[in-house]
Design a protein around this motif. Structure first.
Motif, PDB file in Angstrom:
ATOM      1  N   THR A 259      45.976  26.340  45.548  1.00  0.00           N
ATOM      2  CA  THR A 259      45.098  25.800  46.594  1.00  0.00           C
ATOM      3  C   THR A 259      43.670  25.584  46.114  1.00  0.00           C
ATOM      4  O   THR A 259      42.983  24.689  46.577  1.00  0.00           O
ATOM      5  N   HIS A 260      43.175  26.474  45.202  1.00  0.00           N
ATOM      6  CA  HIS A 260      41.818  26.323  44.663  1.00  0.00           C
ATOM      7  C   HIS A 260      41.631  27.211  43.448  1.00  0.00           C
ATOM      8  O   HIS A 260      42.504  28.016  43.116  1.00  0.00           O
ATOM      9  N   GLY A 261      40.480  27.065  42.792  1.00  0.00           N
ATOM     10  CA  GLY A 261      40.314  27.633  41.455  1.00  0.00           C
ATOM     11  C   GLY A 261      39.770  29.051  41.363  1.00  0.00           C
ATOM     12  O   GLY A 261      39.398  29.491  40.279  1.00  0.00           O
ATOM     13  N   HIS A 262      39.715  29.798  42.465  1.00  0.00           N
ATOM     14  CA  HIS A 262      39.253  31.189  42.373  1.00  0.00           C
ATOM     15  C   HIS A 262      40.290  32.060  41.662  1.00  0.00           C
ATOM     16  O   HIS A 262      41.489  31.840  41.788  1.00  0.00           O
ATOM     17  N   GLU A 263      39.766  33.083  40.966  1.00  0.00           N
ATOM     18  CA  GLU A 263      40.646  33.947  40.174  1.00  0.00           C
ATOM     19  C   GLU A 263      41.750  34.604  41.007  1.00  0.00           C
ATOM     20  O   GLU A 263      42.840  34.855  40.504  1.00  0.00           O
ATOM     21  N   ASP A 264      41.447  34.916  42.270  1.00  0.00           N
ATOM     22  CA  ASP A 264      42.478  35.584  43.078  1.00  0.00           C
ATOM     23  C   ASP A 264      43.570  34.605  43.527  1.00  0.00           C
ATOM     24  O   ASP A 264      44.515  34.999  44.212  1.00  0.00           O
ATOM     25  N   HIS A 265      43.453  33.326  43.087  1.00  0.00           N
ATOM     26  CA  HIS A 265      44.474  32.333  43.425  1.00  0.00           C
ATOM     27  C   HIS A 265      45.090  31.680  42.186  1.00  0.00           C
ATOM     28  O   HIS A 265      46.175  31.119  42.261  1.00  0.00           O
ATOM     29  N   ILE A 266      44.364  31.730  41.055  1.00  0.00           N
ATOM     30  CA  ILE A 266      44.859  31.012  39.868  1.00  0.00           C
ATOM     31  C   ILE A 266      44.848  31.883  38.616  1.00  0.00           C
ATOM     32  O   ILE A 266      45.435  31.533  37.595  1.00  0.00           O
TER      33      ILE A 266
ATOM     34  N   ALA B 265      36.229  23.312  53.390  1.00  0.00           N
ATOM     35  CA  ALA B 265      35.022  23.867  52.766  1.00  0.00           C
ATOM     36  C   ALA B 265      35.317  25.292  52.315  1.00  0.00           C
ATOM     37  O   ALA B 265      36.043  26.020  52.976  1.00  0.00           O
ATOM     38  N   HIS B 266      34.776  25.671  51.161  1.00  0.00           N
ATOM     39  CA  HIS B 266      34.942  27.025  50.631  1.00  0.00           C
ATOM     40  C   HIS B 266      33.876  27.208  49.553  1.00  0.00           C
ATOM     41  O   HIS B 266      33.125  26.272  49.270  1.00  0.00           O
ATOM     42  N   SER B 267      33.814  28.366  48.910  1.00  0.00           N
ATOM     43  CA  SER B 267      32.741  28.619  47.952  1.00  0.00           C
ATOM     44  C   SER B 267      33.047  28.109  46.543  1.00  0.00           C
ATOM     45  O   SER B 267      32.383  28.507  45.574  1.00  0.00           O
TER      46      SER B 267
ATOM     47  N   GLY C  44      45.002  28.745  53.097  1.00  0.00           N
ATOM     48  CA  GLY C  44      44.267  29.118  51.895  1.00  0.00           C
ATOM     49  C   GLY C  44      42.932  29.725  52.301  1.00  0.00           C
ATOM     50  O   GLY C  44      42.771  30.200  53.435  1.00  0.00           O
ATOM     51  N   ASP C  45      41.938  29.704  51.414  1.00  0.00           N
ATOM     52  CA  ASP C  45      40.600  30.217  51.735  1.00  0.00           C
ATOM     53  C   ASP C  45      39.777  29.055  52.278  1.00  0.00           C
ATOM     54  O   ASP C  45      39.768  27.976  51.697  1.00  0.00           O
ATOM     55  N   TRP C  46      39.068  29.296  53.362  1.00  0.00           N
ATOM     56  CA  TRP C  46      38.338  28.183  53.999  1.00  0.00           C
ATOM     57  C   TRP C  46      37.215  28.724  54.840  1.00  0.00           C
ATOM     58  O   TRP C  46      37.148  29.908  55.157  1.00  0.00           O
TER      59      TRP C  46
HETATM   60 ZN   LIG Z   1      38.662  31.541  47.297  1.00  0.00          ZN
END
Ligand SMILES: [Zn+2]
Ligand SMILES: [Zn+2]
Length: 562
Positions: A78-85, A146-148, A168-170
């Motif tokens: 869903t996005h490139g944060h470490e807790d997801h990828i 939107a997310h960080s 996902g994170d939003w």
């Molecule tokens: Zn995130």
């Protein structure tokens, strides 16, 4: 036995009941013949109680078996944060499936992969931002949010049984500086289409109201940089491109140059430049330019906001950075939030900087950071848009999940299912009498990255290391003849023990006496059995050291028959 009805289930293997290492599975089909779609493959950072381990990942053995059986149709990031990828490079070889993601996340994954020697070539299918693709029996639409970090997506997952939304994170931020907004029209339209279930971010479910915008943070950072008389260093998460852009714009307006410090920061900025997220900004200066710039003409952007000991900020605080130093009157802005567990490391750095005469600004002093997750007001808005029948809170510890569950009920979700990692929750069934509930449990757990190897969380290595770190290790080597006579003197080595015990007696002498007394006192028959000798000596050593020190060390006794 009656035929199983077709069902859509959700089963998290990570990230539910804990923060971090997200891995969610959607399963479609009858119970005995499901096809699986995996969402995200993240890591957590290990707490200090696990000695020698920095990174934790979900145990994917269940998914590995399903992949071998041909039942895993793909993995969506869903996005490139470490807790997801973060676990992709380590765990993808066990899954072997196509990885679906969007352009910025893909580019970030690729620069990271290329930075790791021996990393596998991963088959990516890049979906445009906001695109839609068929993955096995799942029709997956990427919904910009939107997310960080830029390029974050919620997912609308359509199946013959119905539609579910995986958020996902939003957050909701109409002015995010860089990246997507969470489009009210798109989400309301999904609500009109009919959303059966939502699987939704719980991180900030106990915070009231609506998060401030990234633009509010931009303004505060701009004011701080404009007012600063000397050098400014800002530390933030490397992946927060909007924050980097805000800092760089403030620098430009105030006639300051930007110096990037830290590998992760350089990596993300190179990708963001390629993707036109930093257009209109002059090139950043390399780290070795820092020393030549006047004190009021520079802003440094640094990694290390979480107190990571090897990152730029920790080295600067210890006055150990080859290129960057700070002087009294300079300031460091923590444009970040300290993740629980990192407080001590961050405080150590702050104190070291204060001793150098550096002024510190954190989110206690002003709006220099904002979270990327929805507060209660934003969650309520999402429930109003989507109007789901079923709600499954994820991405949180039990407290967050419980708070979110209550909110979901209040917002009209008829069935709210509280789950933890390993639970299989039925979202939709072809049998109309079947309700949304937990129907099974999958094997789940944690893997530790130990050096370059993945081990189970129950691996004895970790427990042994913890014991060694608490009470040290005594090693004893004894040579014995076949008749049970001791040959020569035993060899003894102590590590991690104090030199002197109670009463001032050296502990190596305590150990030596214990070994010799024990061997003297052993009956002949027992002496011919090396295992029995080792066991008796171990017990004698630990007992004597405990009497002299008050702690029992680990003890390794090696009996060699000569
Ligand atoms: Zn995130
Ligand atoms: Zn996350």
């Amino acid at each position: 036995m009656s035929k199983w009805p077709d069902e859509l289930v959700f089963a998290p293997l990570g990230g539910v009941g804990e923060i971090g290492m997200n891995l969610g599975l959607y399963g479609l089909g009858p119970r005995n013949r499901r096809k699986w779609l995996a969402i995200d493959l993240g890591i957590s950072f290990a707490p200090p109680e696990i000695p020698g381990i920095d990174i934790i990942m979900p145990d994917v053995s269940f998914l590995e078996d399903e992949a071998k059986a041909g039942n895993l149709v793909g993995l969506v990031i869903t996005h490139g944060h470490e807790d997801h990828i973060g676990a992709l490079v380590d765990l993808w070889p066990r899954l072997g499936c196509t990885v679906y993601t969007t352009p910025f996340t893909h580019a970030l994954a690729e620069v990271r992969r290329l930075g790791e020697p021996g990393a596998p070539k991963i088959p990516f299918h890049v979906v445009p931002t906001g695109g839609r693709t068929q993955i096995g029996p799942f029709d997956v639409e990427f919904l910009p949010v939107a997310h960080s970090i830029p390029d974050s997506h919620a997912l609308a997952i359509r199946t013959p049984l119905g539609l579910v939304v995986h958020t996902g994170d939003w957050k909701i931020d109409p002015t995010p500086v860089v990246g997507n907004i969470t489009d009210p029209a798109r989400f309301s339209a999904l609500g009109d289409e009919g959303v059966r279930a939502i699987v939704c971010d719980s991180t900030n479910a106990f915070r009231d109201g609506i998060s401030p915008s990234e633009t509010d943070v931009q303004q505060v950072l701009g004011e701080l940089i404009a007012a600063a008389p000397n050098r400014v260093a800002v530390t933030t998460f490397a992946s927060n491109v909007a924050r980097v852009r805000s800092i760089a714009e403030a620098a430009m307006k105030n006639g300051r140059e930007v110096v990037l410090v830290g590998r992760a920061m350089e990596r993300v900025v190179s990708v963001a430049r390629e993707q036109h997220m930093l257009d209109g900004l002059p090139p950043f200066r390399p780290v070795d330019a820092y020393g030549f710039l006047p004190r009021d003409k520079v802003v440094a952007i640094l990694t290390g906001s979480q107190g990571e000991p090897r990152a730029a900020l920790a080295r600067i605080a210890d006055d150990d950075h080859p290129d960057i130093a700070l002087s009294p009157g300079d300031q460091v802005i923590f444009s970040s939030r300290t993740i629980p567990g990192n407080e001590r490391a961050v405080n150590r750095i702050i104190n070291a900087l204060v001793l150098q005469g550096v002024k510190i600004i954190t989110d206690r002093d002003g709006l220099v950071h904002v979270s990327g997750h929805p507060r209660r007001g934003e969650l309520e808005q999402m429930y109003q848009w989507l109007r789901p029948q079923v709600a499954v809170p994820v991405h949180g510890e039990p407290l967050h999940l419980a708070e979110h569950a209550e909110l979901a009920r209040r917002m009209g979700a008829r069935e709210v299912v509280r789950i933890v990692d390993g639970d299989v929750v039925r979202l939709i069934s072809a049998d109309p009498s079947a309700s949304a509930e937990v129907i099974e449990e999958l094997p789940s757990g944690r893997l530790y990255k130990d050096g370059n190897v993945l081990i189970g969380s129950d691996d004895p290595a970790v427990a042994e290391r913890r014991r060694m770190s608490f009470a040290g290790l005594v090693s004893v080597a004894i040579a014995m003849s076949g008749k049970g006579e001791v040959v020569g003197d035993p060899m003894i080595d102590l590590s991690g023990l104090p030199r002197l015990g109670l009463g001032g007696k050296p502990l190596d002498e305590v150990v030596e006496d214990a070994v010799l007394d024990c061997l003297d006192g052993l009956p002949k028959a027992r002496r011919r059995d090396p295992d029995a000798v080792a066991e008796s000596v171990t017990r004698a050593v630990r007992g004597s050291v405990n009497a002299a020190w008050g702690k029992k060390p680990l003890c390794h006794v090696l009996v060699v028959t000569v």
